[in-house]
Design a protein around this motif. Sequence first.
Motif: not given
Length: 142
Positions: A69-95
């Motif tokens: 899996l793709m895994h890492g640290t992206y920021d600092f803070g608390s209580t994250p909520s996420s969504a994925l958006i299809d960008l086509s061509g095998g790409r997604v946006a992780f928000l």
Amino acid sequence: TSGGEATVGLATDGGFCYNSHVHNTQERPKLCDLAPTPCRAALDYTVGTFTQWAAFMEEPGLATPCSRLMHGTYDFGSTPSSALIDLSGGRVAFLTVHGGASGGAETCSCGSPKPRPGQLVLSGFPVDFSTARARGGPAAER
């Protein structure tokens, strides 16, 4: 979706920053051999196709930058909520949206966040599965 396959993303707080200056420059243990300890303010992401998540669940161990899996640290803070958006061509946006880090947030040698106490923070980045497969990265067939 990534290439027509469902993609799953997870954002968590209390993460571990594998990829930091301290961890990248120490002789031992190597990055993939680190024993993670939670850092309350570290926000981690884990993204993969449904097939990658299913294979990961059958293996012992944690999600790391060295796992399927793709895994890492992206920021600092608390209580994250996420969504994925299809960008086509095998790409997604992780928000994600999360509570901003306080000025005294413990960063566990992972960086220096800009304090944003009491604020909501929107973060995001593209995940390109086609590039990861081409370079033999976490999304590559194994």
